[in-house]
Design a protein around this motif. Structure first.
Motif, PDB file in Angstrom:
ATOM      1  N   GLY A   1       0.821  -1.211   0.000  1.00  0.00           N
ATOM      2  CA  GLY A   1       0.000   0.000   0.000  1.00  0.00           C
ATOM      3  C   GLY A   1       0.854   1.259   0.000  1.00  0.00           C
TER       4      GLY A   1
ATOM      5  N   VAL B   1      -1.251   6.156  -6.883  1.00  0.00           N
ATOM      6  CA  VAL B   1      -2.601   5.607  -6.881  1.00  0.00           C
ATOM      7  C   VAL B   1      -3.503   6.414  -7.828  1.00  0.00           C
ATOM      8  CG1 VAL B   1      -3.469   6.965  -4.932  1.00  0.00           C
ATOM      9  CG2 VAL B   1      -4.378   4.689  -5.344  1.00  0.00           C
TER      10      VAL B   1
ATOM     11  N   LEU C   1      -7.236 -13.267 -10.240  1.00  0.00           N
ATOM     12  CA  LEU C   1      -7.251 -11.842 -10.572  1.00  0.00           C
ATOM     13  C   LEU C   1      -8.267 -11.543 -11.659  1.00  0.00           C
ATOM     14  CD1 LEU C   1      -3.375 -11.224 -10.560  1.00  0.00           C
ATOM     15  CD2 LEU C   1      -5.021 -10.519  -8.804  1.00  0.00           C
TER      16      LEU C   1
ATOM     17  N   PHE D   1     -11.771 -11.771 -10.239  1.00  0.00           N
ATOM     18  CA  PHE D   1     -12.046 -10.550  -9.465  1.00  0.00           C
ATOM     19  C   PHE D   1     -12.422  -9.400 -10.388  1.00  0.00           C
ATOM     20  CE2 PHE D   1      -9.887  -6.484  -8.566  1.00  0.00           C
ATOM     21  CZ  PHE D   1     -10.781  -5.981  -7.631  1.00  0.00           C
TER      22      PHE D   1
ATOM     23  N   VAL E   1     -11.284   2.537 -12.249  1.00  0.00           N
ATOM     24  CA  VAL E   1     -10.130   3.104 -11.544  1.00  0.00           C
ATOM     25  C   VAL E   1      -9.878   2.342 -10.235  1.00  0.00           C
ATOM     26  CG1 VAL E   1      -9.403   5.125 -10.224  1.00  0.00           C
ATOM     27  CG2 VAL E   1     -10.319   5.402 -12.533  1.00  0.00           C
ATOM     28  N   LEU E   2     -10.969   2.081  -9.510  1.00  0.00           N
ATOM     29  CA  LEU E   2     -10.830   1.353  -8.244  1.00  0.00           C
ATOM     30  C   LEU E   2     -10.311  -0.059  -8.499  1.00  0.00           C
ATOM     31  CD1 LEU E   2     -14.195   2.298  -6.427  1.00  0.00           C
ATOM     32  CD2 LEU E   2     -12.117   3.644  -6.718  1.00  0.00           C
ATOM     33  N   ILE E   3     -10.826  -0.664  -9.563  1.00  0.00           N
ATOM     34  CA  ILE E   3     -10.415  -2.043  -9.869  1.00  0.00           C
ATOM     35  C   ILE E   3      -8.936  -2.090 -10.238  1.00  0.00           C
ATOM     36  CG2 ILE E   3     -10.776  -3.976 -11.465  1.00  0.00           C
ATOM     37  CD1 ILE E   3     -13.746  -2.967 -11.678  1.00  0.00           C
TER      38      ILE E   3
ATOM     39  N   ASN F   1      -6.589  -0.024  -9.246  1.00  0.00           N
ATOM     40  CA  ASN F   1      -5.849   0.129  -7.990  1.00  0.00           C
ATOM     41  C   ASN F   1      -5.814  -1.189  -7.214  1.00  0.00           C
ATOM     42  OD1 ASN F   1      -5.086   2.844  -8.129  1.00  0.00           O
ATOM     43  ND2 ASN F   1      -7.064   3.554  -7.331  1.00  0.00           N
ATOM     44  N   ALA F   2      -6.973  -1.845  -7.136  1.00  0.00           N
ATOM     45  CA  ALA F   2      -7.044  -3.105  -6.383  1.00  0.00           C
ATOM     46  C   ALA F   2      -6.177  -4.173  -7.048  1.00  0.00           C
ATOM     47  CB  ALA F   2      -8.494  -3.576  -6.292  1.00  0.00           C
TER      48      ALA F   2
ATOM     49  N   HIS G   1      -2.604  -3.855  -6.189  1.00  0.00           N
ATOM     50  CA  HIS G   1      -2.356  -4.335  -4.829  1.00  0.00           C
ATOM     51  C   HIS G   1      -2.345  -5.869  -4.788  1.00  0.00           C
ATOM     52  CE1 HIS G   1      -2.556  -2.281  -0.714  1.00  0.00           C
ATOM     53  NE2 HIS G   1      -2.029  -3.458  -0.512  1.00  0.00           N
ATOM     54  N   LEU G   2      -3.345  -6.453  -5.424  1.00  0.00           N
ATOM     55  CA  LEU G   2      -3.477  -7.915  -5.376  1.00  0.00           C
ATOM     56  C   LEU G   2      -2.315  -8.614  -6.085  1.00  0.00           C
ATOM     57  CD1 LEU G   2      -7.327  -8.210  -6.006  1.00  0.00           C
ATOM     58  CD2 LEU G   2      -6.125  -8.819  -3.890  1.00  0.00           C
TER      59      LEU G   2
END
Lengths: 439, 456
Positions: A356, A363, A398, A401, A420-422, A424-425, A428-429
């Motif tokens: 993170g 981000v 992945l 998801f 955008v959120l996906i 970012n996720a 991270h993943l």
């Protein structure tokens, strides 16, 4: 010697085992050299050069590795990230773990960094010389009571660990008598105390040395500290200890008996030189087609920063690394870190938090744009990390998801916002995935 | 601590707190006062790596944190125990003659000219002389549902009227002032794991003396740990999906040892995050709990969530809201505290049922004594002897245990209620019928106490 295909995948593993992972595209460039050329380039590096932005703390000030708490960690992490001599830094980490000295006992970042320099300069040289240098190194003299060890009050701490952990292995070819006699041979080192500077003026004082006859491993003589080191390295059980321990830093399964024997011979024939043994290990088939290894926390972190071409720009790496189980200059004890115990539920969360922190500056914000397409988002997130290779189960997880999360976008605002959120996720993943925790 | 507590109660509470914290340097306990069980037990705060949270561990000093971690992880993997015992303490000596008051007893109004309650209409069908306090409607409801066994006069003969001493007797399960292990602690010493401190958990932030062991570890949980996965720039539905994806990343195995290990840890972390959601404020109880400034409803809701999450808790001890040492201004204070406590217990029971845990949990509610039958001159009551006890649970036989002795023949020479059931009878019965353990291994002189049927 490994005779299979040496492509980017093999080069990537080599870069993780012998360094701190590839910079973007580095595995492709290394693969072009072939196995021999690739290993040679690592074991015979060019002049030391640091590439990229200089390290700064959270306030943008230059770091103060000798004075500021935690900046010792930042200083070395910076070298891991920016040095063009990855294997040298990795070997320095090996020796830091092998001769594990903690500043918790030394209490001086200056002396710890001094010892670190010794590991760096001897890292691929002669193990015998390295052992001599470590034996009289101030941080080690404090850590294992070398300067408390005098003829009238012998202290066995260093003599015992030198055999048990540094040269021979527990209960391998020495007795309690040898421990006592080694301690006598090692007497003579001392230091003064300065109320302002702390421990200073480390030197050999022959008046504190026990000049009597000692009997070590069946040899008799007026042995001193150099004899002590020489006898340990010449001990018939040393080469097997050395090869087995060094091997274990690079390959997680035992070497076949024939390999072990050959490496021992190579080591002794080259007068205890480290480099030829490392070279042989790096060319061994088991490094390429053998099982994976869990990346140590600092290797994992340095690798992410290298992939992002990011320099050291926050103090947070020290405590985040500590939570993940590896603060440099603070190994848990004289036996070093437990390399088979890096991952548990607590350190996993710590690694998640490391990721993170790596992601934070780049981000994607709510008003950034990303495609409403699961596969494209995954490709973009992989690109972000320099296209690391993923195992099929990880890729499936992945992909699933991303598809499910895209399918959740059933309103206009979600279709605009979710990609955008996906992405970012996904970044991270990918970084916390089991594939990236191991190499 | 409210203003009307007797000084002895305030002082004993302070002394207990000091004793619990002091470790080696014990405070001077008043002559004649027993040391609380577990006084001086080594308290170690440690980060349970397998939980990602800080807990305070008592006992088992020889075990390294690593071993405790291992024990917790083993217990997590083994799954929750079949039965859980929760003990809820009503601190100060609750006035049983108000909770379940003898409306039909001719002496009630004589002894309680000011405090006698008007007929609440909440009839106790097993003894129609008795009525529930209007603020204890939740107990009335639980009893009507058949999930509450009521002990109208539980205690022991020659009751000690000191908060400190009587509470100690209840905690250690014997009238021995020197006994230094709690009754639940001895039970855990007998059957517990050598390395799972969560088997005995105090939710009061410090060791509950009834859990004090001689050798096995027990724990106190207070501050919640943080075990949550936050990712910058990810929120809402996508975040939910992402958290679930961590589990997916860990759900395959394969032949590679390191990879399989990393996947297993990934999955464990995912599972643990779910299990610890109660600590992160990220859970919604399936039933409403009373709103209050007191921590009690949250503690009970959190406990239900922890049990639902599969944490290996076996014996749990905590104190209910409020203080019940009502020497003055009893009417209002008791009413407020009783209402919150009883509503919370009802919510807890319904919560457990909603989560399918009703059959696994038995809750014992106790207080160190009841109060004097005759009221005092300051609208309150003084320390008494026998008092009310409750057992709550889906498997409880929801009938009266013992009987209400009546005010005429049922008072001792001090004017206090005589016990019709000894508290050690209850302990022995709980140990044997709920925890399936030979009570003789836990309670001194167990044979001499009659057993009472607790379960359906």
């Amino acid at each position: 010697m490994y005779r299979g295909h040496f492509g980017p995948a093999q080069a990537e593993r080599l870069l993780w085992r012998a360094g701190f992972g590839p910079r973007p595209g580095e595995e492709n460039r290394l693969a072009k050299k072939g196995l021999r050329g690739a290993v040679h380039s690592l074991t015979h590096p060019k002049r030391d050069r640091l590439i990229g932005p200089k390290p700064v703390d959270d306030d943008g000030h230059p770091i103060a590795p000798i004075d500021a708490w935690g900046h010792d960690h930042l200083w070395w992490l910076d070298r891991m990230v920016r040095s063009n001599r990855s294997l040298v830094e990795r070997m320095t980490l090996v020796w830091h773990d092998w001769f594990a000295t903690s500043n918790a006992g030394v209490g001086s970042q200056r002396l710890m960094l001094q010892q670190n320099g010794l590991f760096r300069s001897h890292g691929l040289g002669s193990f015998y010389r390295l052992l001599l240098a470590v034996t009289k190194d101030p941080a080690m003299l404090l850590w294992l009571n070398g300067t408390d060890n005098e003829k009238d009050a012998p202290n066995e701490n260093y003599g015992r660990e030198m055999m048990e952990l540094f040269t021979l292995g527990a209960s391998r070819g020495y007795t309690e008598r040898d421990v006592r006699e080694q301690a006598r041979a090692l007497t003579g080192w001392r230091n003064d105390w300065d109320d302002d500077k702390g421990p200073v003026n480390f030197h050999y004082d022959s008046r504190r040395h026990d000049t009597g006859t000692k009997r070590i491993f069946g040899n008799h003589g007026h042995f001193d500290w150099q004899d002590s080191c020489r006898l340990a390295v010449h001990h018939p059980k040393h080469a097997s200890f050395f090869v087995g321990k060094l091997w274990s830093y690079f390959i997680p399964v035992d070497p076949p008996a024939a390999t072990r024997g050959a490496l021992e011979k190579l080591y002794v024939r080259n007068h205890y030189a480290i480099r030829p043994v490392v070279e042989a290990i790096l060319k061994h088939p088991l490094l390429y087609n053998g099982p994976r290894m869990v990346k140590p926390p600092v290797v994992y972190l340095a690798g992410m920063l290298r992939a992002r071409r990011r320099g050291i720009d926050t103090d947070a790496w020290t405590w985040l690394s500590s939570q993940a189980g590896q603060q440099l200059f603070y190994p848990p004890n004289v036996a070093g870190w437990q390399d088979d115990r890096w991952l548990d539920t607590a350190s996993f969360l710590a690694r998640w938090n490391l990721v993170g922190r790596v992601l934070r500056p780049s981000v994607l914000k709510d008003d950034d744009k990303a495609p409403l397409n699961a596969d494209k988002l995954l490709a973009r997130a992989l690109e972000y990390w320099g296209r690391p290779r993923l195992t099929p189960p990880t890729k499936r997880a992945l992909t699933t998801f991303a598809h499910h999360a895209i399918a959740d976008a059933d309103r206009k605002w979600k279709k605009e916002q979710y990609p955008v959120l996906i992405e970012n996720a996904l970044r991270h993943l990918i970084a916390v995935s089991p594939d990236q925790q191991t190499s | 601590m409210s203003h009307h507590d007797c000084t002895e109660h305030s002082r004993s509470a302070l002394l207990r707190k000091a004793a619990a914290q002091a470790g080696a340097g014990l405070p001077d306990i008043e002559p004649g006062m027993p040391l609380p069980a577990g006084t001086g037990l080594d308290r170690r705060n440690f980060l349970a790596r397998s939980l990602g949270m800080a807990i305070a561990v008592y006992g088992a000093t020889s075990l390294a944190p690593r071993a405790l971690d291992h024990g917790i992880a083993q217990a997590l993997a083994a799954g929750p125990p079949d039965t859980v015992l929760v003990t809820v303490f009503l601190d100060g000596g609750i006035d049983s003659l108000s909770v379940l008051f003898p409306h039909g007893d001719p002496d009630y109004r004589r002894l309680r000219p000011k405090l006698a309650l008007a007929d609440s209409g909440l009839v106790f069908p097993e003894d129609t002389r008795l009525r529930w306090h209007p603020s204890a409607a939740a107990f009335h409801a639980l009893h009507a549902e058949g999930k509450l066994a009521v002990l109208p006069a539980v205690g022991y003969t020659n009751a000690d009227q000191s908060h400190f001493t009587s509470r100690h007797y209840w905690e250690v399960g014997d009238t021995d002032p020197r006994l230094q292990t709690g009754w639940l602690g001895r039970y855990l010493d007998h059957v517990g794991k050598p390395d799972n401190p969560l088997q005995g958990v105090s939710l009061d932030g410090e060791l509950s003396p009834s859990l004090a062991t001689a050798k096995k570890p027990v724990a106190a949980l207070s501050g919640a740990g943080e075990y949550s996965f936050w990712a910058p720039g990810v929120w809402g539905q996508v975040e939910e999906r992402m958290l679930a994806a961590i589990g997916s990343l860990g759900s395959s195995r394969g032949h590679d040892k390191a990879l399989a290990g990393a996947r297993a840890v990934t999955f464990q972390s995912h599972r643990l995050r779910q299990q610890l959601e109660p600590f992160n404020g990220g859970f919604q109880p399936p039933v409403p709990y009373p709103q209050s400034n007191s921590g009690f409803p949250d503690q009970m809701a959190g406990l239900a969530a922890m049990l639902a999450a599969g944490l290996p808790l076996h014996c749990v001890a905590l104190s209910a809201n409020g203080g019940y040492d009502t020497h003055s201004d009893q009417a209002q204070d008791l009413s407020d505290n009783l209402e919150l406590a009883s509503k919370t217990l009802l919510a807890f029971q319904h919560d457990l049922e909603a989560r399918g845990l009703g059959n696994r949990v038995l809750t014992l509610v106790w207080s160190e004594f009841g109060r004097r039958a005759e009221e005092n001159g300051s609208d309150g009551t003084d320390h008494g002897a026998a008092g009310i006890g409750l057992l709550m649970g889906s498997r409880v036989r929801g009938t009266m245990i013992g009987e209400f002795p009546g005010l005429r023949g049922g008072l001792d020479e001090d004017g206090n209620l005589k016990a019709t059931v000894d508290y050690r009878s209850v302990y022995c019965s709980v140990l044997e019928q709920w925890l399936s353990t030979d009570a003789a291994a836990v309670v001194p002189y167990a044979k001499s106490f009659a057993r009472v049927p607790l379960l359906q």
